[in-house]
Design a protein around this motif. Structure first.
Motif, PDB file in Angstrom:
ATOM      1  N   PHE A  63      -3.319  52.101 -47.907  1.00  0.00           N
ATOM      2  CA  PHE A  63      -2.822  53.301 -47.221  1.00  0.00           C
ATOM      3  C   PHE A  63      -3.254  53.224 -45.762  1.00  0.00           C
ATOM      4  N   VAL A  64      -2.276  53.224 -44.839  1.00  0.00           N
ATOM      5  CA  VAL A  64      -2.573  53.061 -43.422  1.00  0.00           C
ATOM      6  C   VAL A  64      -1.958  54.220 -42.644  1.00  0.00           C
ATOM      7  N   LEU A  65      -2.797  54.945 -41.907  1.00  0.00           N
ATOM      8  CA  LEU A  65      -2.324  56.021 -41.047  1.00  0.00           C
ATOM      9  C   LEU A  65      -1.907  55.458 -39.687  1.00  0.00           C
ATOM     10  N   ALA A  66      -0.970  56.144 -39.037  1.00  0.00           N
ATOM     11  CA  ALA A  66      -0.486  55.698 -37.722  1.00  0.00           C
ATOM     12  C   ALA A  66      -0.016  56.909 -36.936  1.00  0.00           C
ATOM     13  N   ASP A  67       0.181  56.712 -35.622  1.00  0.00           N
ATOM     14  CA  ASP A  67       0.711  57.822 -34.834  1.00  0.00           C
ATOM     15  C   ASP A  67       2.165  58.090 -35.189  1.00  0.00           C
ATOM     16  N   ARG A  68       2.875  57.064 -35.628  1.00  0.00           N
ATOM     17  CA  ARG A  68       4.229  57.190 -36.149  1.00  0.00           C
ATOM     18  C   ARG A  68       4.627  55.848 -36.736  1.00  0.00           C
ATOM     19  N   VAL A  69       5.742  55.820 -37.468  1.00  0.00           N
ATOM     20  CA  VAL A  69       6.295  54.581 -38.012  1.00  0.00           C
ATOM     21  C   VAL A  69       7.760  54.530 -37.616  1.00  0.00           C
ATOM     22  N   SER A  70       8.133  53.569 -36.813  1.00  0.00           N
ATOM     23  CA  SER A  70       9.513  53.457 -36.351  1.00  0.00           C
ATOM     24  C   SER A  70      10.375  52.799 -37.423  1.00  0.00           C
ATOM     25  N   GLU A  71      11.687  52.780 -37.195  1.00  0.00           N
ATOM     26  CA  GLU A  71      12.612  52.225 -38.176  1.00  0.00           C
ATOM     27  C   GLU A  71      12.281  50.769 -38.488  1.00  0.00           C
ATOM     28  N   SER A  72      11.933  49.997 -37.485  1.00  0.00           N
ATOM     29  CA  SER A  72      11.447  48.629 -37.688  1.00  0.00           C
ATOM     30  C   SER A  72      10.047  48.550 -37.083  1.00  0.00           C
ATOM     31  N   ALA A  73       9.065  48.175 -37.900  1.00  0.00           N
ATOM     32  CA  ALA A  73       7.679  48.227 -37.448  1.00  0.00           C
ATOM     33  C   ALA A  73       6.915  47.027 -38.001  1.00  0.00           C
ATOM     34  N   MET A  74       5.682  46.856 -37.504  1.00  0.00           N
ATOM     35  CA  MET A  74       4.832  45.764 -37.939  1.00  0.00           C
ATOM     36  C   MET A  74       3.482  46.309 -38.396  1.00  0.00           C
ATOM     37  N   LEU A  75       3.072  45.903 -39.583  1.00  0.00           N
ATOM     38  CA  LEU A  75       1.741  46.205 -40.095  1.00  0.00           C
ATOM     39  C   LEU A  75       0.865  44.990 -39.802  1.00  0.00           C
ATOM     40  N   VAL A  76      -0.071  45.152 -38.859  1.00  0.00           N
ATOM     41  CA  VAL A  76      -0.921  44.050 -38.411  1.00  0.00           C
ATOM     42  C   VAL A  76      -2.271  44.142 -39.111  1.00  0.00           C
ATOM     43  N   SER A  77      -2.773  43.011 -39.550  1.00  0.00           N
ATOM     44  CA  SER A  77      -4.086  42.962 -40.186  1.00  0.00           C
ATOM     45  C   SER A  77      -5.014  42.035 -39.413  1.00  0.00           C
ATOM     46  N   VAL A  78      -6.138  42.590 -38.972  1.00  0.00           N
ATOM     47  CA  VAL A  78      -7.237  41.803 -38.408  1.00  0.00           C
ATOM     48  C   VAL A  78      -8.404  42.083 -39.337  1.00  0.00           C
ATOM     49  N   LYS A  79      -8.543  41.310 -40.383  1.00  0.00           N
ATOM     50  CA  LYS A  79      -9.350  41.670 -41.545  1.00  0.00           C
ATOM     51  C   LYS A  79     -10.739  42.190 -41.180  1.00  0.00           C
ATOM     52  N   SER A 112       0.090  85.216 -28.697  1.00  0.00           N
ATOM     53  CA  SER A 112       0.557  84.153 -29.583  1.00  0.00           C
ATOM     54  C   SER A 112      -0.482  83.053 -29.701  1.00  0.00           C
ATOM     55  N   ILE A 113      -0.498  82.429 -30.867  1.00  0.00           N
ATOM     56  CA  ILE A 113      -1.314  81.245 -31.120  1.00  0.00           C
ATOM     57  C   ILE A 113      -0.380  80.180 -31.692  1.00  0.00           C
ATOM     58  N   ARG A 114      -0.424  78.983 -31.125  1.00  0.00           N
ATOM     59  CA  ARG A 114       0.416  77.890 -31.587  1.00  0.00           C
ATOM     60  C   ARG A 114      -0.451  76.673 -31.871  1.00  0.00           C
ATOM     61  N   TYR A 115      -0.033  75.910 -32.856  1.00  0.00           N
ATOM     62  CA  TYR A 115      -0.720  74.655 -33.141  1.00  0.00           C
ATOM     63  C   TYR A 115       0.241  73.730 -33.874  1.00  0.00           C
ATOM     64  N   GLY A 116      -0.060  72.469 -33.858  1.00  0.00           N
ATOM     65  CA  GLY A 116       0.813  71.510 -34.514  1.00  0.00           C
ATOM     66  C   GLY A 116       0.191  70.130 -34.586  1.00  0.00           C
ATOM     67  N   ALA A 117       0.847  69.260 -35.313  1.00  0.00           N
ATOM     68  CA  ALA A 117       0.366  67.881 -35.479  1.00  0.00           C
ATOM     69  C   ALA A 117       1.555  66.974 -35.736  1.00  0.00           C
ATOM     70  N   THR A 118       1.420  65.742 -35.323  1.00  0.00           N
ATOM     71  CA  THR A 118       2.446  64.725 -35.529  1.00  0.00           C
ATOM     72  C   THR A 118       1.762  63.425 -35.931  1.00  0.00           C
ATOM     73  N   GLY A 119       2.350  62.700 -36.857  1.00  0.00           N
ATOM     74  CA  GLY A 119       1.751  61.434 -37.280  1.00  0.00           C
ATOM     75  C   GLY A 119       2.625  60.708 -38.282  1.00  0.00           C
ATOM     76  N   GLY A 120       2.113  59.614 -38.792  1.00  0.00           N
ATOM     77  CA  GLY A 120       2.840  58.814 -39.774  1.00  0.00           C
ATOM     78  C   GLY A 120       1.892  58.060 -40.668  1.00  0.00           C
ATOM     79  N   MET A 121       2.439  57.437 -41.699  1.00  0.00           N
ATOM     80  CA  MET A 121       1.614  56.659 -42.633  1.00  0.00           C
ATOM     81  C   MET A 121       2.481  55.643 -43.360  1.00  0.00           C
ATOM     82  N   ILE A 122       1.841  54.545 -43.777  1.00  0.00           N
ATOM     83  CA  ILE A 122       2.492  53.493 -44.560  1.00  0.00           C
ATOM     84  C   ILE A 122       1.658  53.251 -45.810  1.00  0.00           C
ATOM     85  N   VAL A 123       2.319  53.124 -46.971  1.00  0.00           N
ATOM     86  CA  VAL A 123       1.659  52.770 -48.224  1.00  0.00           C
ATOM     87  C   VAL A 123       2.313  51.498 -48.749  1.00  0.00           C
ATOM     88  N   SER A 124       1.498  50.469 -48.973  1.00  0.00           N
ATOM     89  CA  SER A 124       1.982  49.192 -49.495  1.00  0.00           C
ATOM     90  C   SER A 124       0.877  48.567 -50.325  1.00  0.00           C
TER      91      SER A 124
END
Length: 823
Positions: free
Chosen positions: A651-667, A635-647
């Protein structure tokens, strides 16, 4: 730590302090101390000339402008904010606005504070409210009587932020490719592939949230898609409720959840005081081989993954309803085992005089029948609550009554009865059910207990799920008669370990008169450690007895050991009945990757397997892969998990996005880490996603200064937010990015640049002060040409200009030392 090169300046400490106090971005708060200190300015500048900046410094006052300062409220740290300081007749004081007071939880209707036309607080308008600005520590101390303040909960409700408009999604993808060997001579091998993807997505517009969870599965080329739910909801704080529309799962704490197309208005406990907390059970089990595990609710698979032989624990499984979890372990030999984990409901006891309610109406997803459900809970008096509910369909009706009581430190007990009437084309069924339960957390004894007993008075009782899912939950000739489930967890004193017991006993009616079948499952576990060696033991016993008293039993022993071999390398061994497993694993120094090699074999040689795999956990999610070989095939198995926000921020990638989250900017500052997350770091544009925010509570996000790049500094490393339920909050953190340079200044005519002379760069608000050794510290400087002005008066002969070039930062040198001529 800052490294100086080529030599240490004796004036650096003073220079650094002066720079820190005067180089912060520029806003208002209570007045600074007004006591003036008299100095002979000739001793400092060699003349009678002085400037306003020097005067402010000598009077221990903040410069006019907007500055980042710390706020304390009645002796407790409150926040770090930009406050504007204004000059009134030579006295610089902060301008505190109604917005500032509101954010601190002040009830402006009770304080009768007065404000200037510009919106600044008039300090003597209420002598009970006091403010004191400490220049040395850049701290504003606010003293406000408790009678003028909202409660902590009301304060959070006042400051709750609905967040920005945004789209987000979380994904999980798993795939396996298998080659199964023939089981008899001449039988060839078979190939199969399995794919599973879950998407948990959302759209936020104003106060409304749109949510969808979908699944895509493929087994041997046959693809199936499924939408668990698509619905919109909004928070109604005035009613402490939530309104949901669409394909929803009812959230009643009285009845089991059901999927329907319609609407629901119900109490939202996140809008109530914090003692009402939700509970998510631990999903764990035992696999005899390297197995595929699925989790289902209401007959729908909501999660799928692969586990190694032995005990497993599933994390990150999101419940889509209040129904119990059905976990199925698909072993490599083709067999499977199924067990149920209770989806424990929240506390039934509520405060005296308070109500909770739930009203849902729509069409059932299972058969499109119109349905209405109502549930009510009421706190009769302290420690006793009553609840009731009803479900109504054209051919089904149920009514429930119950009560719950607290037993002080001994936990909570409850009892409820349900009557139902179910009409089918061939017959009508009416019956009753009684349920009792007990649960507690005995902190003194380090013990938690959960007991539930369910008794159906006759064969004819049918729950709504049994009425609508006949054939999945139960068959006409095989219905539940009674069920006892018990869970006990105990932590032994000191580091002696933990002990747990799980027990489940079920009897089912059959078509053979009053005869029943029996299913009995028991599990006992113990775990502890000695030094760096950890070990655990688990015993599981399953008994099934048919209506003809034919018994079948299955029992297993699992013993596990784990110990470190080298730094971040562990060796684990386990013994499950007549099989043994050995695993060697290694974790990287930064904890972002894990490698493992595992081998399992049976004593009689009937089964062997070897598997090697790797996992990587990064700022954009995690990826995993494994390759294995066993007696049954490869057998061979593989997978991926992640998240993203578009505003509108991009477009910002993340490891995940919870129900309530914060988008932080350090310009434009990359690779900034946060103490709130092990994986979150800013991307190339300076964005990062911080998860796990608690709705309607104050959340603090802090920059991890231990992992901060050498050429970056922050006026303040903390930001706070109070999100509404489901909000994505946007917050900006001001950063000073660039080289840190200590200039030794000199002039062409050998004039002395006086102490507290101010240096500034065109179009930059930040100002820097020269120390009494003509040394100037500046930060945030970009590589290349730099021009700045030094001024210590209003005349042309009281200022000079520096033209220099900032070189690339040398390795391991945080602060560069340069000579500069001021012309």
């Amino acid at each position: 730590m800052r490294t100086l090169k080529p030599a240490h300046s004796p004036f650096l400490p003073l220079c650094a302090v002066l720079t820190f106090m005067t180089s912060l971005p520029t806003s208002a708060a209570p007045p600074a101390p007004n006591k003036k200190i008299t100095y002979n300015l000739n001793l400092l500048s060699g003349s009678d000339e002085y400037n306003n900046e020097l005067l402010y410094a000598l009077q221990a006052q903040q410069l006019p402008g907007t500055h980042q300062i710390e706020i304390t409220l009645n002796g407790t740290p409150e926040s770090s904010e930009e406050i504007e300081f204004v000059d009134h007749a030579g006295i610089v004081s902060p301008c505190l606005t109604p917005k500032n007071f509101k954010s601190w939880g002040v009830n402006l209707k009770t304080t009768e504070l007065a404000f200037t036309p510009e919106g600044c607080w008039i300090t003597d308008s209420n002598t009970e409210v006091q403010a004191n600005y400490i220049y040395d520590t850049l701290t504003l101390q606010m003293l406000i009587p408790k009678g003028f303040m909202f409660s902590a909960f009301d304060k959070n409700m006042q400051n709750a932020d609905p967040g920005i408009n945004a789209i987000y999604t979380n994904y999980r993808f798993d795939a396996s490719h298998n080659r199964r060997l023939g089981t008899s001579a001449g039988q060839g091998s078979t190939l199969s592939s399995n794919y599973f993807m879950s998407l948990n997505s959302g759209l936020n517009i104003g106060d409304w949230r749109l949510r969808n969870t979908s699944y895509l599965r493929s087994a041997n080329g046959e693809w199936k898609s499924q939408s668990a739910y698509t619905y919109a909801y909004t928070n109604l704080p005035a009613l402490a409720s939530r309104l949901s529309l669409g394909q929803i799962n009812t959230s009643s704490t009285v009845f089991e959840g059901h999927r329907l197309y319609g609407a629901e208005l119900s109490t939202d406990t996140s809008l109530l005081p914090p003692q009402y907390k939700s509970y998510t059970p631990v999903l764990s089990g035992l696999a005899k081989t390297n197995a595929r595990v699925t989790v289902a609710q209401q007959g729908q698979v909501i999660y799928e993954t692969y586990v190694n032989a032995g005990v497993f624990e599933l994390k990150g499984v999101d419940s889509v309803s209040s129904s119990n979890f059905v976990i199925t372990v698909h072993e490599q030999d083709g067999s499977s085992q199924e067990f149920i984990v209770l989806n424990t409901r929240s506390s039934r006891v509520i405060s005296a005089g308070h109500w909770r309610y739930g009203l849902a109406a729509g069409y059932l997803d299972s058969n499109d029948e119109p349905m209405m459900q109502l549930s009510l809970q009421y706190g009769v008096f302290n420690g006793l609550s009553a609840y009731a509910g009803t479900q109504y369909l054209q051919d089904y009706h149920a009514i429930l009554f119950g009560q719950a009581v607290t037993l002080g430190p001994w936990g909570e007990a409850w009892m409820e009865t349900t009557s139902s009437r179910s009409v089918s084309p061939r017959s009508t069924h009416s019956g009753q059910q009684a349920r009792v339960g007990y649960n507690n957390n005995l902190d003194v004894l380090n013990t938690s207990i959960n007991l539930t007993y369910e008794q159906r008075m006759s064969k004819d009782y049918r729950s709504l799920n049994q009425h609508t899912h006949s054939g999945y939950y139960t068959f006409e000739s095989h219905r539940l008669k009674d069920r006892l489930q018990a869970q006990v967890f105990h932590r032994l004193p000191g580091r002696l370990g933990t002990f747990s017991v799980h027990q489940s006993v079920e009897h089912h009616w059959t078509g053979l008169g009053n005869k029943t079948t029996q299913h009995h499952t028991s599990s006992l576990s113990f775990g502890s450690s000695i030094g760096k060696l950890s070990y655990s033991m688990t015993y599981t016993h399953n008994l099934a007895q048919s209506a003809k008293r034919v018994k079948s039993t299955d029992e297993s022993w699992l013993v596990s050991l784990s110990m470190p071999l080298f730094e971040r390398t562990r060796l684990s061994a386990s013994r499950l009945n007549d099989s043994s497993t050995l695993t060697l694993s290694h974790q990287s120094t930064d904890r972002t990757s894990n490698l493992y090699l595992s081998s399992t074999h049976y004593d009689d040689g009937s089964y062997r397997s070897t598997e090697a795999g790797a996992d990587y956990f990064g700022r954009y999610g995690d990826v995993r892969a494994a390759i294995g070989q066993s007696t049954y095939g490869d057998s061979i198995r593989y997978g991926a998990t992640g998240g993203m926000i578009v505003s509108h921020h991009g477009f910002v990638l993340a490891d995940r996005v919870s129900e309530s989250a914060m988008l932080v900017s350090v310009k434009d500052v990359e690779n900034i880490a946060f103490t709130n997350s092990n994986t979150a770091r800013t991307n190339g544009k300076g964005y990062a996603v911080i998860n796990g925010l608690s709705p309607y509570n104050k959340n603090t996000v802090t920059v991890d200064t231990d992992k901060m790049p050498a050429d970056v500094d922050f006026p303040s490393t903390k930001i706070t937010a109070v999100p509404t339920r489901g909000a994505i909050i946007y917050k900006n953190i001001n950063a000073i990015s660039g080289a840190q340079v200590l200039f030794n200044l000199s002039t062409r005519d050998q004039r002395k640049i006086p102490y507290a002379a101010v240096a500034y760069i065109d179009d930059v608000r930040t100002q820097y002060m020269v120390d009494d050794g003509q040394t100037l510290y500046m930060d945030g400087l970009k590589k290349g040409d730099l021009n700045f002005t030094v001024r210590w008066g209003e005349g042309h002969d009281q200022q000079c200009e520096v033209k220099t070039n900032i070189p690339a930062r040398e390795k391991d040198v945080d602060v560069q030392i340069m000579n500069a001529s001021c012309i």
